[in-house]
Design a protein around this motif. Structure first.
Motif, PDB file in Angstrom:
ATOM      1  N   THR A 174      -3.191  -1.047  -4.259  1.00  0.00           N
ATOM      2  CA  THR A 174      -3.332   0.395  -4.076  1.00  0.00           C
ATOM      3  C   THR A 174      -4.200   1.024  -5.160  1.00  0.00           C
ATOM      4  OG1 THR A 174      -1.310   0.716  -2.799  1.00  0.00           O
ATOM      5  CG2 THR A 174      -2.011   2.565  -4.152  1.00  0.00           C
ATOM      6  N   GLU A 176      -7.986  11.653  -2.532  1.00  0.00           N
ATOM      7  CA  GLU A 176      -6.801  10.840  -2.243  1.00  0.00           C
ATOM      8  C   GLU A 176      -6.390  10.003  -3.444  1.00  0.00           C
ATOM      9  OE1 GLU A 176      -5.577   7.226   0.754  1.00  0.00           O
ATOM     10  OE2 GLU A 176      -6.711   8.903   1.600  1.00  0.00           O
ATOM     11  N   THR A 192      -2.805  10.289  -5.200  1.00  0.00           N
ATOM     12  CA  THR A 192      -1.913   9.135  -5.338  1.00  0.00           C
ATOM     13  C   THR A 192      -1.366   9.068  -6.755  1.00  0.00           C
ATOM     14  OG1 THR A 192      -3.166   7.924  -3.658  1.00  0.00           O
ATOM     15  CG2 THR A 192      -1.733   6.640  -5.099  1.00  0.00           C
ATOM     16  N   GLN A 244      -7.999   2.114  -0.950  1.00  0.00           N
ATOM     17  CA  GLN A 244      -7.306   3.220  -0.300  1.00  0.00           C
ATOM     18  C   GLN A 244      -8.046   3.547   0.993  1.00  0.00           C
ATOM     19  OE1 GLN A 244      -5.798   6.512  -2.441  1.00  0.00           O
ATOM     20  NE2 GLN A 244      -4.817   5.210  -3.937  1.00  0.00           N
ATOM     21  N   SER A 267       0.969   4.870   4.276  1.00  0.00           N
ATOM     22  CA  SER A 267      -0.341   5.516   4.290  1.00  0.00           C
ATOM     23  C   SER A 267      -0.571   6.054   5.689  1.00  0.00           C
ATOM     24  CB  SER A 267      -1.454   4.543   3.903  1.00  0.00           C
ATOM     25  OG  SER A 267      -1.664   3.594   4.927  1.00  0.00           O
ATOM     26  N   THR A 275       0.844  -1.193   0.000  1.00  0.00           N
ATOM     27  CA  THR A 275       0.000   0.000   0.000  1.00  0.00           C
ATOM     28  C   THR A 275       0.877   1.241   0.000  1.00  0.00           C
ATOM     29  OG1 THR A 275      -1.760  -1.123   1.231  1.00  0.00           O
ATOM     30  CG2 THR A 275      -1.761   1.276   1.273  1.00  0.00           C
ATOM     31  N   GLU A 306      -0.145   5.248  -0.529  1.00  0.00           N
ATOM     32  CA  GLU A 306      -1.271   6.140  -0.810  1.00  0.00           C
ATOM     33  C   GLU A 306      -0.842   7.609  -0.830  1.00  0.00           C
ATOM     34  OE1 GLU A 306      -4.339   5.147   2.007  1.00  0.00           O
ATOM     35  OE2 GLU A 306      -4.402   3.049   1.374  1.00  0.00           O
TER      36      GLU A 306
END
Length: 374
Positions: free
Chosen positions: A57, A80, A84, A61, A135, A27, A29
């Motif tokens: 990802t 978001e 990203t 999220q 994240s 992940t 983000e």
């Protein structure tokens, strides 16, 4: 180390990098944490900057499946997602490279087969392994990263990053004396996990295991320990973010005779201490997904100094922050959760059988855009 200590040390290492930065995460983000990492990479003098991030990802999220209808009007989530994409594009514009691992396939058929590795290599002299993702919500959780400076270990981990980057991921093992590494490729995990499973089950005096998502086959194998008088202490979060796993785990652990300690808050840490002699750490949650299909990094330390540091800085403080689970786990919820998890395992095994060897998707500009509100 928790997030503040981890980021402080990593930021310093990124600033000092002068050759290459290699990051692999499940992940990554575009919130404040992710952007801080990207900005630190962009500011670094290192000419080679590479990121491997799992396709997870692109779809999940802030623990939300971005295509679910209930999130179509979630403006914060939409922002978001755009951020990203933008932060990866900014790194690419500066000469960095980004690749996504494990395409999900048509109808998300391969979605359960993720790369769960968290690996950082800097200038072929420093490496990090452990449980952190990049994240905000992961950084808010209790977790652990190991920082390594041993040249042979770092080179071994760097070689794995390069192999994955070149779409040549393979199971790997290396013995460095007082530390062994096992790298799982998601296709032959049961074989690679065999030594780790044997080690956990060989405990003679005690086993402390820390995991938010401990499941079969580990629970069943470890249930033999209390039967022969070896105490199993499980540290797992009271505020678990996965309710199905929590319901199964509390029920399974209670009927297996584990001493369950609930951590105050959310702990994402994964570790096992066997007889105060062996420490197993890395990215694996000791669950069926890591056992069957996820790509993972596992390390087994036998260095007494490392183990004592872990006891003093991690295990003992965590035990002090825990309280015993003295309730009665629901058998109904336990059985229902077990059935759901077994169904997911079946899908994982089916996905593995039909999956090609491709693990890399270079189409960064194919990053998804959330559906518009109707």
């Amino acid at each position: 180390m928790d997030a503040d200590a981890f980021w402080q040390r990593l930021q310093s290492d990124l600033q000092a990098a002068n050759h290459e930065i290699m990051l692999q995460m499940m992940t990554f983000e575009g919130d404040q944490t992710g952007q801080n990492v990207i900005e630190a990479m962009r500011a670094s003098a290192a000419p080679c900057k590479q990121i491997l991030v799992d396709n997870y990802t692109r779809f999940i999220q802030s623990d939300k499946f971005i295509y679910h209808p209930k999130y179509w009007s979630d403006q914060d989530l939409k922002t978001e997602v755009r951020q990203t994409h933008a932060m990866f594009e900014a790194l690419i514009q500066d000469g960095g490279q980004v690749r996504f691992t494990n395409p999900v396939g048509p109808f998300l058929i391969h979605f359960v087969g993720r790369s769960h590795k968290k690996l950082i290599v800097i200038d072929n002299r420093i490496a990090y392994v452990g449980g952190f993702n990049f994240s905000d919500h992961n950084f808010a959780w209790h977790d652990l990263m190991f920082r390594l400076e041993d040249p042979a270990m770092v080179e071994f981990l760097r070689a794995d990053f390069v192999a994955t980057w070149q779409d040549q991921s393979q199971p790997r093992h290396a013995d460095f004396g007082d530390c062994e590494f096992f790298l799982l490729d998601g296709r032959s995990n049961e074989t690679t996990f065999a030594k780790t499973m044997d080690l956990l089950c060989s405990a003679q005096k005690s086993l402390h295991i820390i995991s938010p998502y401990l499941t079969f086959p580990f629970c069943g194998a470890l249930a033999e320990l209390p039967q022969r008088g070896v105490p199993v202490t499980l540290l797992t979060p009271e505020g678990n973010n996965k309710g199905t796993v929590r319901d199964y785990l509390l029920w399974e652990a209670q009927r297996s005779g584990f001493d369950v300690r609930l951590y105050d808050g959310m702990s994402h840490m994964k570790a096992a201490l066997v007889d105060d002699r062996y420490l197993v750490v890395g990215s694996s949650n000791f669950d069926f997904l890591s056992y069957r299909i996820e790509e993972e990094v596992l390390a087994i330390f036998s260095n007494p100094a490392v183990i004592e540091t872990f006891r003093q800085q991690v295990l003992e403080p965590d035990l002090a922050r825990c309280h015993p689970f003295d309730g009665q786990a629901s058998a109904l919820r336990g059985w229902l959760s077990y059935g759901i998890l077994r169904a997911v395992e079946t899908l994982a095994l089916f996905s593995r059988r039909i999956k090609s060897t491709q693990v890399i998707d270079t189409a960064v500009r194919g990053y998804p855009v959330m559906p518009k509100e109707s």
